[in-house]
Design a protein around this motif. Structure first.
Motif, PDB file in Angstrom:
ATOM      1  N   LEU A 108       0.838  -1.187   0.000  1.00 33.39           N
ATOM      2  CA  LEU A 108       0.000   0.000   0.000  1.00 33.39           C
ATOM      3  C   LEU A 108       0.875   1.239   0.000  1.00 33.39           C
ATOM      4  O   LEU A 108       2.036   1.196   0.445  1.00 33.39           O
ATOM      5  CB  LEU A 108      -0.882   0.028   1.258  1.00 33.39           C
ATOM      6  N   GLN A 112      -1.820   5.664   2.633  1.00 30.05           N
ATOM      7  CA  GLN A 112      -3.034   4.846   2.731  1.00 30.05           C
ATOM      8  C   GLN A 112      -3.003   3.989   3.989  1.00 30.05           C
ATOM      9  O   GLN A 112      -4.013   3.864   4.693  1.00 30.05           O
ATOM     10  CB  GLN A 112      -3.167   3.963   1.495  1.00 30.05           C
ATOM     11  N   LEU A 116      -5.727   4.271   7.017  1.00 28.16           N
ATOM     12  CA  LEU A 116      -6.513   3.125   7.465  1.00 28.16           C
ATOM     13  C   LEU A 116      -6.345   2.887   8.957  1.00 28.16           C
ATOM     14  O   LEU A 116      -7.270   2.421   9.630  1.00 28.16           O
ATOM     15  CB  LEU A 116      -6.115   1.872   6.691  1.00 28.16           C
ATOM     16  N   GLU A 120      -3.121   9.787  10.952  1.00 28.97           N
ATOM     17  CA  GLU A 120      -2.723  10.962  10.182  1.00 28.97           C
ATOM     18  C   GLU A 120      -2.067  12.030  11.051  1.00 28.97           C
ATOM     19  O   GLU A 120      -1.065  12.643  10.660  1.00 28.97           O
ATOM     20  CB  GLU A 120      -3.930  11.565   9.452  1.00 28.97           C
ATOM     21  N   CYS A 145       0.500  -2.714   5.700  1.00 32.30           N
ATOM     22  CA  CYS A 145       1.217  -1.880   4.728  1.00 32.30           C
ATOM     23  C   CYS A 145       1.672  -2.669   3.505  1.00 32.30           C
ATOM     24  O   CYS A 145       1.921  -2.091   2.444  1.00 32.30           O
ATOM     25  CB  CYS A 145       2.397  -1.172   5.384  1.00 32.30           C
ATOM     26  N   ASP A 147      -0.242  -4.706   1.964  1.00 36.60           N
ATOM     27  CA  ASP A 147      -1.489  -5.054   1.261  1.00 36.60           C
ATOM     28  C   ASP A 147      -1.683  -6.562   1.237  1.00 36.60           C
ATOM     29  O   ASP A 147      -1.819  -7.185   0.172  1.00 36.60           O
ATOM     30  CB  ASP A 147      -1.482  -4.499  -0.163  1.00 36.60           C
ATOM     31  N   GLU A 174     -13.201  -1.806   5.862  1.00 38.64           N
ATOM     32  CA  GLU A 174     -12.779  -1.425   4.517  1.00 38.64           C
ATOM     33  C   GLU A 174     -11.988  -2.557   3.867  1.00 38.64           C
ATOM     34  O   GLU A 174     -12.155  -2.853   2.679  1.00 38.64           O
ATOM     35  CB  GLU A 174     -11.943  -0.150   4.571  1.00 38.64           C
TER      36      GLU A 174
END
Length: 303
Positions: A108, A112, A116, A120, A145, A147, A174
């Motif tokens: 990822l 991103q 997730l 942030e 990270c 994916d 998600e």
């Protein structure tokens, strides 16, 4: 046809005279969300370790995507969130995620993974300045990270506050929507009930239940009944089809597969009842019933 995401085939694992796993067979297909539950010492942690290739079985086989869990090809497709990942504390959050994602063939984007995990605001903070809950979110970011096709989560929300837990599960949902396979262990059984589409319970090294949460609750624990009476005497239920009888804050509380028959008998005995509540048993009650009875009760076709 693609092989299962995770597979255990008649696995035994012995530590000296102790058998932690006794013929465990389990198949997890791609896209499933499986809560793997068990009391302390039941063989849950050992089973997860064998799935991940961290321990070799004494006999039997473990497979990830049809491959040996030790193989690089299998490991490159999984993510693991342990209770303590032991990462260095001097880098910044963004830096450690950048490092970890570099180990994977198709990771990822760093941003991103940070989003997730709900990090942030802490992306440029040093790891040693994170709170316990923020550190758990960092472990989650590191587990996703790359994916991964399969994500293993070991007690993921321990130490998180309510807001952090909500954000964490939003991220998990998600991933579920993207078809990722998730194997989850948790002591917060309400979380397993809400997220998992399959629950596997292991006890004393043997799988004792494997079904949907609804099937386990319906098939094992019956209904939970509580009411007030004066006095809340346990002898009132003598000879009736009840289990796990207790007095909770002045109310009699029990489980029964025949609540109507129990209440009819109590009324016939002239028991004055108030604040009556009859509801479906929750997953925690079903779990306790399963692990106390030590018998295979709920099984589906998912083995």
């Amino acid at each position: 046809m693609s092989p299962p995401a995770v597979e255990l085939i008649d696995v035994y694992k012995r530590f000296g005279d102790v058998e932690a796993m006794r013929g465990v067979s389990l198949t997890v297909e791609a896209g499933q969300v499986v809560a793997f539950l068990g009391p302390n010492g039941a063989g849950k942690t050992t089973s997860i370790s064998v799935m991940l290739g961290l321990r070799r079985p004494s006999s039997g086989q473990a497979r990830l995507f049809g491959l040996d869990p030790w193989s690089r090809a299998a490991r490159s497709r999984i993510g693991v969130m342990l209770q303590d990942s032991g990462v260095p504390t001097y880098p910044k959050v963004r830096e450690i995620i950048d490092l970890f994602r570099s180990y994977y063939p198709a990771p990822l984007a760093t941003g991103q993974a940070i989003a997730l995990a709900g990090l942030e605001e802490k992306a440029d903070a040093k790891i040693d300045g994170l709170s316990g809950g923020q550190l758990r979110r960092l472990y989650f970011a590191l587990s996703i990270c790359g994916d991964p096709d399969v994500l293993f989560l070991d007690e993921p929300t321990v130490g998180m506050d309510v807001e952090a837990r909500l954000a964490f599960w939003a991220g998990i949902k998600e991933l579920i929507a993207r078809g990722r396979t998730i194997v989850l262990t948790t002591h917060y059984l309400e979380e397993a009930d809400q997220v998992a589409n399959r629950v596997v319970v292991i006890n004393q090294g043997v799988i004792v239940a494997d079904a949907t949460p609804a099937e386990i609750k319906a098939g094992v624990a019956g209904r939970r009944v509580s009411f007030r009476c004066d006095p809340p005497n346990l002898d009132l239920l003598q000879g009736l089809p009840v289990e796990r009888v207790e007095v909770v804050e002045g109310s009699l509380r029990f489980l029964s597969r025949e609540p109507e028959a129990v209440l009819k008998a109590l009324f016939a005995r002239g028991v004055a009842i108030s604040d009556l509540e009859v509801v479906g048993a929750d997953l925690e009650e079903a779990f306790l019933t399963l692990t106390h009875s030590n018998s295979p009760v709920a099984k589906s076709g998912n083995e």
